[in-house]
Design an enzyme around this catalytic site. Structure first.
Site, PDB file in Angstrom:
ATOM      1  N   ARG A   1       3.183   8.117   9.117  1.00 39.82           N
ATOM      2  CA  ARG A   1       2.604   9.250   8.908  1.00 39.82           C
ATOM      3  C   ARG A   1       1.812   9.803   9.599  1.00 39.82           C
ATOM      4  O   ARG A   1       1.586  10.900  10.841  1.00 39.82           O
ATOM      5  CB  ARG A   1       2.116   9.490   7.899  1.00 39.82           C
ATOM      6  CG  ARG A   1       2.133  11.051   7.596  1.00 39.82           C
ATOM      7  CD  ARG A   1       1.922  11.314   5.751  1.00 39.82           C
ATOM      8  NE  ARG A   1       2.447  10.859   5.076  1.00 39.82           N
ATOM      9  CZ  ARG A   1       3.189  11.849   4.063  1.00 39.82           C
ATOM     10  NH1 ARG A   1       3.047  12.845   4.393  1.00 39.82           N
ATOM     11  NH2 ARG A   1       4.286  10.911   3.467  1.00 39.82           N
TER      12      ARG A   1
ATOM     13  N   HIS B   1      13.889   5.397  12.117  1.00 35.99           N
ATOM     14  CA  HIS B   1      13.536   5.414  11.078  1.00 35.99           C
ATOM     15  C   HIS B   1      14.033   6.900  10.908  1.00 35.99           C
ATOM     16  O   HIS B   1      14.477   7.970  10.980  1.00 35.99           O
ATOM     17  CB  HIS B   1      11.940   6.503  10.743  1.00 35.99           C
ATOM     18  CG  HIS B   1      11.446   5.955   9.415  1.00 35.99           C
ATOM     19  ND1 HIS B   1      11.673   6.652   8.453  1.00 35.99           N
ATOM     20  CD2 HIS B   1      11.091   4.429   8.529  1.00 35.99           C
ATOM     21  CE1 HIS B   1      10.989   6.401   7.782  1.00 35.99           C
ATOM     22  NE2 HIS B   1      10.440   5.139   7.335  1.00 35.99           N
TER      23      HIS B   1
ATOM     24  N   ASP C   1       0.963  -1.319  -0.153  1.00 37.67           N
ATOM     25  CA  ASP C   1       0.288  -0.295  -0.027  1.00 37.67           C
ATOM     26  C   ASP C   1       0.591   1.676   0.315  1.00 37.67           C
ATOM     27  O   ASP C   1       0.690   2.492   0.559  1.00 37.67           O
ATOM     28  CB  ASP C   1      -0.866  -0.294   1.143  1.00 37.67           C
ATOM     29  CG  ASP C   1      -0.340  -0.118   2.919  1.00 37.67           C
ATOM     30  OD1 ASP C   1       1.435   0.040   2.677  1.00 37.67           O
ATOM     31  OD2 ASP C   1      -0.913  -0.975   4.097  1.00 37.67           O
TER      32      ASP C   1
ATOM     33  N   GLU D   1      -1.039  -8.802  -2.060  1.00 35.24           N
ATOM     34  CA  GLU D   1      -2.063  -8.502  -0.170  1.00 35.24           C
ATOM     35  C   GLU D   1      -2.755  -7.458  -0.276  1.00 35.24           C
ATOM     36  O   GLU D   1      -2.736  -6.873   0.251  1.00 35.24           O
ATOM     37  CB  GLU D   1      -0.344  -7.696   0.633  1.00 35.24           C
ATOM     38  CG  GLU D   1      -0.531  -7.258   2.023  1.00 35.24           C
ATOM     39  CD  GLU D   1       0.900  -7.012   2.613  1.00 35.24           C
ATOM     40  OE1 GLU D   1       1.210  -7.431   3.183  1.00 35.24           O
ATOM     41  OE2 GLU D   1       0.588  -5.846   2.333  1.00 35.24           O
TER      42      GLU D   1
ATOM     43  N   GLU E   1      -1.806   5.276   2.900  1.00 31.93           N
ATOM     44  CA  GLU E   1      -2.564   3.772   2.426  1.00 31.93           C
ATOM     45  C   GLU E   1      -3.982   3.601   2.353  1.00 31.93           C
ATOM     46  O   GLU E   1      -3.328   2.564   1.289  1.00 31.93           O
ATOM     47  CB  GLU E   1      -1.124   3.117   3.639  1.00 31.93           C
ATOM     48  CG  GLU E   1       0.113   3.102   3.539  1.00 31.93           C
ATOM     49  CD  GLU E   1       0.970   4.546   4.753  1.00 31.93           C
ATOM     50  OE1 GLU E   1       1.797   4.621   4.517  1.00 31.93           O
ATOM     51  OE2 GLU E   1      -0.398   4.570   4.697  1.00 31.93           O
TER      52      GLU E   1
ATOM     53  N   HIS F   1       6.718   5.194  12.884  1.00 24.39           N
ATOM     54  CA  HIS F   1       7.786   5.530  12.301  1.00 24.39           C
ATOM     55  C   HIS F   1       6.135   6.260  10.615  1.00 24.39           C
ATOM     56  O   HIS F   1       6.279   7.525  10.373  1.00 24.39           O
ATOM     57  CB  HIS F   1       8.689   4.582  10.656  1.00 24.39           C
ATOM     58  CG  HIS F   1       7.699   4.158  10.207  1.00 24.39           C
ATOM     59  ND1 HIS F   1       7.437   2.893  10.985  1.00 24.39           N
ATOM     60  CD2 HIS F   1       7.315   3.722   8.987  1.00 24.39           C
ATOM     61  CE1 HIS F   1       6.702   2.302  10.093  1.00 24.39           C
ATOM     62  NE2 HIS F   1       6.465   2.854   9.042  1.00 24.39           N
TER      63      HIS F   1
END
Length: 365
Positions: free
Chosen positions: A211, A242, A101, A123, A137, A209
């Site tokens: 968003r 990250h 994604d 997936e 995503e 990490h």
């Protein structure tokens, strides 16, 4: 004449999960040519990973010089769409395979759709049905599902989501998750790491990490970790940081030089899996780690408000804590008192990639 499938990726999870499919096609279906295309979306995190699987990209698009260069999602999307469109016109694949994604998957799929190329979606069907979590995503994977010709689902839960959205059943194949295949390639039976071992090392791996956790949620997570450390001084926390400055700078400001915390740069995939497999558990907002932890037989505390990996939560491999301080502290108690659930791995038996390769072969017979 050989049929040709373009296998596209741009992030580390995408590569990890599409690599077993490429290897299965090479081993069992030599009449199908694979063209491995890297967008360069997360170049730093991809360095050296191909060596773990004996693969390297045939084509690199270089849409990003380093993580953080294209913080504007529209700028990134435009670069990906233009890059994939150009390479598809030049390579002329018979189909395009994408995984997951990330932006690279979404805009490779859209570029293929514009050129009327079949999209094979690995997936498929993971959903929270909240476009803000995970962002962007959740929107990307719903978009890919609408243009995909064939959809490979990890679980029956994911298939049900697609059927409820009106996707025809003959397009859907439940195959398992290819991350289990990847782990078997890397460690040749990683569950052996846990056999006969009590959780005596008191090490917890941490990755955050996403968003949607930027800003206040990330700060709450980090404050909660410090409180957990204060209340559980016997535990050591290994934090993989990250490289995105928006994440890295905040984590370092909260945890750098703090007793009980070891901050590390993201290691190679092989090394990370070794660290994870020798830990007492993991605290994460990652999607892939939720799938890796059952294979490694460790508990996974999920610091997100919603997760699309429902199977692991239902069976007791993961616990969805949210991002509130009290909830995370309560979740940590679940983690350190965790008992291995009965039953097998909810994400498959390590043969997903072979099933995917077989379906692709049958399509072209």
């Amino acid at each position: 004449m050989k049929k040709k499938v373009a296998c596209c990726y741009g992030t580390r999870p995408e590569f990890i999960k599409i690599a077993p499919v490429v290897l299965a096609l090479r081993k069992f279906h030599s009449d199908i040519k694979q063209v491995l295309i890297c967008s360069g979306q997360h170049r730093e995190l991809l360095r050296g990973i191909g060596e773990d699987f004996g693969l390297k990209p045939d084509i690199e698009l270089n849409v990003r010089k380093k993580i953080g260069d294209s913080g504007d999602l529209s700028e990134l999307a435009a670069g990906l769409l233009k890059g994939f469109d150009g390479v598809f016109r030049r390579v002329k694949p018979d189909a395009v395979a994408v995984q997951g994604d990330a932006a690279s998957a979404a805009f490779a799929a859209l570029a293929a759709f514009h050129l009327r190329l079949p999209v094979y979606y690995i997936e498929a069907g993971l959903r929270t049905y909240d476009l803000s979590a995970p962002f962007p995503e959740e929107g990307y994977r719903q978009m890919i599902s609408r243009v995909a010709s064939v959809l490979f689902c990890p679980t029956e839960i994911d298939k049900k989501n697609l059927l409820n959205e009106g996707i025809p059943e003959n397009k859907i194949h439940v195959v398992g998750n290819t991350v289990v295949d990847a782990l078997k390639i890397i460690l040749k039976g990683p569950a052996l790491l846990r056999q006969g071992r009590a959780f005596t090392d008191k090490k917890i791996v941490v990755t955050v990490h996403r968003r949607e956790n930027w800003g206040d949620p990330l700060k709450r997570i980090l404050l909660s970790l410090k409180k957990i450390r204060d209340n559980n001084p016997e535990y050591k926390f290994i934090v993989s940081v990250h490289p995105n400055p928006i994440v890295k700078n905040v984590i370092e400001s909260f945890l750098k030089d703090e007793p009980g915390f070891e901050l590390i740069i993201p290691p190679t995939y092989r090394k990370f899996i070794s660290i994870l497999g020798q830990s007492s558990g993991v605290i994460t907002d990652s999607g892939g780690i939720q799938e890796e932890s059952p294979t490694l037989e460790i508990p996974c505390l999920v610091v997100r408000e919603k997760t699309e990996r429902i199977a692991g939560v239902k069976l007791g491999w993961s616990f969805l804590a949210g991002t509130g301080g009290d909830e995370i502290i309560s979740g940590f108690r679940w983690l350190i008192n965790w008992k291995r659930p009965k039953g097998g791995n909810p994400y498959g038996d390590g043969k997903a990639s072979v099933r995917i390769a077989d379906v692709i072969e049958k399509i072209w017979q």
